[in-house]
Design a protein around this motif. Structure first.
Motif, short mmCIF file in Angstrom:
data_model
loop_
_atom_site.label_atom_id
_atom_site.label_comp_id
_atom_site.label_asym_id
_atom_site.label_seq_id
_atom_site.Cartn_x
_atom_site.Cartn_y
_atom_site.Cartn_z
N ARG A 106 12.02 8.66 -5.74
CA ARG A 106 11.82 7.24 -6.53
C ARG A 106 10.93 6.53 -5.52
O ARG A 106 10.17 5.68 -6.05
N LEU A 107 11.00 6.66 -4.16
CA LEU A 107 10.10 6.01 -3.33
C LEU A 107 8.76 6.38 -3.68
O LEU A 107 7.88 5.38 -3.61
N SER A 108 8.51 7.51 -3.76
CA SER A 108 7.11 8.06 -3.94
C SER A 108 6.31 7.36 -5.28
O SER A 108 5.25 7.30 -5.25
N GLU A 109 7.32 6.93 -6.24
CA GLU A 109 6.80 6.55 -7.38
C GLU A 109 6.58 5.03 -7.11
O GLU A 109 6.10 4.09 -8.19
N LEU A 110 6.79 4.38 -6.33
CA LEU A 110 6.56 2.90 -5.94
C LEU A 110 5.21 2.59 -6.15
O LEU A 110 4.23 3.44 -5.64
N GLU A 114 0.91 -1.18 0.07
CA GLU A 114 -0.06 -0.14 0.09
C GLU A 114 0.94 1.30 0.06
O GLU A 114 1.84 1.24 0.48
N ARG A 115 0.49 2.41 -0.70
CA ARG A 115 0.89 3.50 -0.40
C ARG A 115 -0.05 4.58 -0.35
O ARG A 115 -1.19 4.59 -1.17
N ARG A 116 0.09 5.47 0.65
CA ARG A 116 -0.86 6.55 0.62
C ARG A 116 -0.21 7.93 1.26
O ARG A 116 0.68 7.94 1.63
N SER A 117 -0.95 8.86 0.59
CA SER A 117 -0.46 10.15 1.08
C SER A 117 -0.94 10.68 2.45
O SER A 117 -1.99 10.41 2.89
N GLU A 118 -0.05 11.35 3.17
CA GLU A 118 -0.33 11.78 4.33
C GLU A 118 -0.67 13.37 4.29
O GLU A 118 -1.43 13.67 5.05
N THR A 119 0.29 13.97 3.72
CA THR A 119 0.21 15.43 3.41
C THR A 119 0.81 15.43 1.89
O THR A 119 0.98 14.52 1.45
N GLU A 127 3.32 16.63 1.12
CA GLU A 127 4.77 16.45 0.81
C GLU A 127 5.30 14.99 1.77
O GLU A 127 6.53 14.58 1.66
N THR A 128 4.40 14.23 2.40
CA THR A 128 4.91 13.03 3.25
C THR A 128 3.84 12.04 2.71
O THR A 128 2.52 12.06 2.46
N PHE A 129 4.21 10.83 2.57
CA PHE A 129 3.62 9.66 2.37
C PHE A 129 3.80 8.53 3.16
O PHE A 129 5.12 8.46 3.63
N THR A 130 2.91 7.36 3.04
CA THR A 130 3.57 6.06 3.91
C THR A 130 3.54 4.66 3.05
O THR A 130 2.59 5.08 1.98
N ILE A 131 4.34 4.12 3.09
CA ILE A 131 4.30 2.83 2.22
C ILE A 131 4.24 1.86 3.28
O ILE A 131 5.04 1.63 4.29
N VAL A 132 3.45 0.70 3.13
CA VAL A 132 3.42 -0.52 3.72
C VAL A 132 4.08 -1.57 3.00
O VAL A 132 3.85 -1.79 1.89
N LEU A 133 4.93 -2.25 3.89
CA LEU A 133 5.87 -3.34 3.21
C LEU A 133 5.65 -4.56 4.09
O LEU A 133 5.49 -4.59 5.43
#
Length: 241
Positions: A86-90, A13-18, A20-26
């Motif tokens: 790069r991470l934000s594009e996963l 999962e990838r979700r935006s928090e703000t 300019e910040t985001f969360t990735i679930v691994l």
């Protein structure tokens, strides 16, 4: 750093928090259990070139609590530079290398109170500690001073408000330094001793932990020293660029 192996983890999962910040679930791509870690620790994230050769690596704090990370864990990331872009594009299903955990900045369970000071995305490891203490019902009082420039940049605001409403042992004090929204019920100036003394009593109790930009952490440490806190034994900090 200890010679931990680099393991392959899959983005679920990838979700935006703000903005300019985001969360990735691994989750582990090899089907093996997640490594054991302490609330507040970090991992090294490894990214590869299209041909599979190593490209770059960077450290990121784990944002979830160990007690809720049996099958997956989260990283909270601020977009800043090529690596985070790069991470934000996963996408879901992509895999990255994870190595760790590392770090001596973790939840100290010997205190009856911990006061946290977060600057910007430095809130990430503190979120892990707070969730661990609350979800596992640790017998301690928690206070979080969280400073951001603008409300739109404040990650996890709703979550912290909900946690504070649900747990009498947790107090959330949000701080904005560059705006004062009409519906804002938090502080609207820079964190300083006058603010802290107005909202916090009995400086002799418990521990203090801070994470954020170096200047922010230096200011907090000086404030605590001026208040008579023994920073050698009751203060922790973690640099988070």
């Amino acid at each position: 750093m200890p010679p931990f192996p680099i393991r392959s983890f899959r983005v679920t999962e990838r979700r935006s928090e703000t903005f300019e910040t985001f969360t990735i679930v691994l989750e582990p791509a090899d089907g093996e259990p997640i490594f054991a870690f302490k609330a507040g620790q970090f991992v090294m994230v490894h990214l590869a070139n299209p041909d599979g050769t190593p490209w770059a690596k960077a450290a990121y704090s784990i944002a979830t609590a160990p007690c809720e990370s049996m099958k997956s864990f989260e990283l909270g990331i601020k977009i800043h530079g090529d690596f985070t872009k790069r991470l934000s594009e996963l996408k879901e299903g992509d895999t990255i290398g994870i190595q760790g955990p590392y770090g001596a900045f973790f939840l100290k369970e010997d205190a009856d109170r911990i006061v946290f000071f977060a600057g910007g995305v430095g809130v990430t490891p503190l979120r892990s500690m707070i969730r661990e203490a609350l979800l596992c019902k640790k017998p301690m009082e928690l206070v979080l001073f969280y400073s951001e420039k603008n409300r739109s940049a404040m990650a996890y605001e709703r979550e912290f408000r909900e946690l504070a409403a649900a747990h009498s042992t947790f107090r959330f004090i949000p701080i904005l330094t560059r705006e004062s929204p009409e519906d804002w019920d938090g502080e609207t100036c820079r964190l300083d001793r006058a603010m802290t003394e107005r909202l916090l009593t009995d400086w002799t109790r418990g521990r203090y932990a801070v994470c954020g930009p170096d200047a922010f952490m230096d200011c907090v440490k000086t404030m605590l020293m001026d208040a008579g806190v023994d920073v050698a034994t009751r203060f922790q900090k973690e640099s988070f660029g």
